[in-house]
Scaffold this active site. Structure first.
Site, PDB file in Angstrom:
ATOM      1  N   MET A   1     -11.869  -5.678   4.484  1.00 41.17           N
ATOM      2  CA  MET A   1     -11.064  -4.787   5.335  1.00 41.17           C
ATOM      3  C   MET A   1     -10.797  -5.473   6.673  1.00 41.17           C
ATOM      4  O   MET A   1     -11.731  -5.961   7.328  1.00 41.17           O
ATOM      5  CB  MET A   1     -11.783  -3.455   5.595  1.00 41.17           C
ATOM      6  CG  MET A   1     -11.918  -2.525   4.397  1.00 41.17           C
ATOM      7  SD  MET A   1     -10.385  -2.144   3.517  1.00 41.17           S
ATOM      8  CE  MET A   1      -9.394  -1.388   4.808  1.00 41.17           C
TER       9      MET A   1
ATOM     10  N   MET B   1     -11.924   4.703  -1.502  1.00 41.16           N
ATOM     11  CA  MET B   1     -12.673   4.958  -0.269  1.00 41.16           C
ATOM     12  C   MET B   1     -13.328   6.315  -0.443  1.00 41.16           C
ATOM     13  O   MET B   1     -12.926   7.319   0.178  1.00 41.16           O
ATOM     14  CB  MET B   1     -11.717   4.922   0.936  1.00 41.16           C
ATOM     15  CG  MET B   1     -11.299   3.506   1.307  1.00 41.16           C
ATOM     16  SD  MET B   1      -9.799   3.442   2.296  1.00 41.16           S
ATOM     17  CE  MET B   1      -8.586   3.412   0.989  1.00 41.16           C
TER      18      MET B   1
ATOM     19  N   ASP C   1      -7.002  -6.336   3.691  1.00 38.00           N
ATOM     20  CA  ASP C   1      -6.322  -5.038   3.750  1.00 38.00           C
ATOM     21  C   ASP C   1      -6.370  -4.462   5.157  1.00 38.00           C
ATOM     22  O   ASP C   1      -7.450  -4.184   5.685  1.00 38.00           O
ATOM     23  CB  ASP C   1      -7.019  -4.091   2.755  1.00 38.00           C
ATOM     24  CG  ASP C   1      -6.358  -2.732   2.640  1.00 38.00           C
ATOM     25  OD1 ASP C   1      -5.312  -2.510   3.262  1.00 38.00           O
ATOM     26  OD2 ASP C   1      -6.913  -1.887   1.895  1.00 38.00           O
TER      27      ASP C   1
ATOM     28  N   HIS D   1      -0.923  -1.229  -4.562  1.00 39.71           N
ATOM     29  CA  HIS D   1      -2.215  -0.878  -3.961  1.00 39.71           C
ATOM     30  C   HIS D   1      -2.253   0.625  -3.703  1.00 39.71           C
ATOM     31  O   HIS D   1      -1.402   1.166  -2.981  1.00 39.71           O
ATOM     32  CB  HIS D   1      -2.392  -1.663  -2.661  1.00 39.71           C
ATOM     33  CG  HIS D   1      -3.722  -1.490  -2.007  1.00 39.71           C
ATOM     34  ND1 HIS D   1      -4.844  -2.217  -2.368  1.00 39.71           N
ATOM     35  CD2 HIS D   1      -4.124  -0.669  -1.003  1.00 39.71           C
ATOM     36  CE1 HIS D   1      -5.864  -1.856  -1.608  1.00 39.71           C
ATOM     37  NE2 HIS D   1      -5.460  -0.907  -0.769  1.00 39.71           N
TER      38      HIS D   1
ATOM     39  N   MET E   1      -8.759   8.343  -0.905  1.00 39.99           N
ATOM     40  CA  MET E   1      -9.706   8.728   0.164  1.00 39.99           C
ATOM     41  C   MET E   1     -10.193  10.152  -0.074  1.00 39.99           C
ATOM     42  O   MET E   1      -9.391  11.019  -0.447  1.00 39.99           O
ATOM     43  CB  MET E   1      -9.015   8.660   1.525  1.00 39.99           C
ATOM     44  CG  MET E   1      -8.371   7.312   1.823  1.00 39.99           C
ATOM     45  SD  MET E   1      -7.734   7.251   3.504  1.00 39.99           S
ATOM     46  CE  MET E   1      -6.811   5.720   3.451  1.00 39.99           C
TER      47      MET E   1
ATOM     48  N   ASP F   1      -4.481   3.764  -2.325  1.00 44.45           N
ATOM     49  CA  ASP F   1      -5.631   4.094  -1.485  1.00 44.45           C
ATOM     50  C   ASP F   1      -6.116   5.515  -1.747  1.00 44.45           C
ATOM     51  O   ASP F   1      -5.458   6.486  -1.376  1.00 44.45           O
ATOM     52  CB  ASP F   1      -5.236   3.958  -0.007  1.00 44.45           C
ATOM     53  CG  ASP F   1      -5.059   2.510   0.403  1.00 44.45           C
ATOM     54  OD1 ASP F   1      -5.996   1.723   0.228  1.00 44.45           O
ATOM     55  OD2 ASP F   1      -3.959   2.161   0.897  1.00 44.45           O
TER      56      ASP F   1
ATOM     57  N   HIS G   1      -7.936   1.300  -4.712  1.00 47.23           N
ATOM     58  CA  HIS G   1      -8.942   1.091  -3.658  1.00 47.23           C
ATOM     59  C   HIS G   1      -9.633   2.424  -3.388  1.00 47.23           C
ATOM     60  O   HIS G   1      -9.037   3.322  -2.782  1.00 47.23           O
ATOM     61  CB  HIS G   1      -8.221   0.541  -2.416  1.00 47.23           C
ATOM     62  CG  HIS G   1      -9.089   0.389  -1.206  1.00 47.23           C
ATOM     63  ND1 HIS G   1      -8.557   0.132   0.039  1.00 47.23           N
ATOM     64  CD2 HIS G   1     -10.438   0.445  -1.032  1.00 47.23           C
ATOM     65  CE1 HIS G   1      -9.548   0.035   0.920  1.00 47.23           C
ATOM     66  NE2 HIS G   1     -10.686   0.237   0.302  1.00 47.23           N
TER      67      HIS G   1
ATOM     68  N   SER H   1       0.850  -1.190   0.000  1.00 46.94           N
ATOM     69  CA  SER H   1       0.000   0.000   0.000  1.00 46.94           C
ATOM     70  C   SER H   1       0.887   1.242   0.000  1.00 46.94           C
ATOM     71  O   SER H   1       1.628   1.484   0.957  1.00 46.94           O
ATOM     72  CB  SER H   1      -0.898   0.012   1.231  1.00 46.94           C
ATOM     73  OG  SER H   1      -1.425   1.312   1.406  1.00 46.94           O
TER      74      SER H   1
END
Ligand code: DX5
Ligand code: ZN
Length: 215
Positions: free
Chosen positions: A135, A66, A174, A31, A35, A33, A64, A6
């Site tokens: 998660m 979010m 994750d 990966h 957000m 992330d 990913h 990540s």
């Protein structure tokens, strides 16, 4: 076991070099992330950043999301070069429309479940998915503790995929995964482990990834 470092735990002042470093260290996927400060209480980066670092590795980019309204941004992340886009089953967008949009762009779709979300919520969509991401921490921040009580959920999803003959769906986990917790994930049937802190804080990330892959 496939390992997806990540980038949330990387040194953002040299994100490109960090991606090259993980590529050379043997990462299976990158990966990323994303957000939005609304779906989760933190803000990271968006499609322009992913586009800028895309050329530094040929490994699959596992994005990913979010974010509250993923459907609005699928084109942006597909254009940025995502290979896999996972988004939350708890989001505000229509789930079927979002999966269809991801597939229409030639990207692999995945659904993500927060710790309090039960396994059955993703069952209506399994036939259309390549990945289910469970998660093992509350989404939003790196460096939290692994929740072993998510392993029954992994097994339940795995069992349902098998019952329907969908054994090609990858189960990803994750959050909080490292030397002391990866075995539990492997035993439960996880196929891909995301690891932020455990890889980026390791004295030798290549050795850490090599070890994690043996599970
Ligand atoms: C949390 C993110 C994770 C996180 C993992 O919201 O989705 O990918 O960065 O970091 P570690 O491995 O440090 O828990
Ligand atoms: Zn993540």
């Amino acid at each position: 076991m496939k390992i997806a470092p990540s980038l949330l735990s990387c040194d953002f002042s040299k994100m490109g070099e960090e991606i090259e470093r993980m590529d050379q260290a043997g990462a299976d996927w990158m990966h990323l992330d994303v957000m939005d400060g609304h779906f989760v209480p933190n803000i990271t980066f968006g499609a322009p950043i992913i586009k800028a670092v895309r050329k530094l590795s040929n490994r699959p980019f596992d994005v990913h999301l979010m974010i509250s309204e993923p459907l609005k941004y699928i084109d942006d992340f597909a254009d940025a070069g995502a290979d896999i886009i996972t988004f939350h089953v708890e989001c505000d967008s229509d789930i079927d429309s979002t999966i269809d949009k991801i597939k229409s762009r030639g990207v692999k779709p995945g659904l993500v479940l927060k710790p309090n979300t039960p396994a059955w919520t993703v069952f209506p969509y399994l036939e259309k998915l390549d990945v289910v991401l469970v998660m093992t921490v509350e989404p939003g921040f790196g460096g939290q503790s692994f929740m072993p009580n998510m392993m029954p959920k992994v097994k339940e999803i795995k069992r349902e995929c098998h019952r329907r003959g969908l054994d090609n769906i990858l189960i990803e986990a994750d959050g909080g995964i490292g030397r002391d917790t990866i075995e539990q994930a492997a035993d439960a049937g996880v196929d891909v482990c995301v690891a932020g802190t455990a890889v980026f804080r390791a004295a030798d990330p290549a050795k850490a990834i090599e070890l994690f892959k043996t599970f």
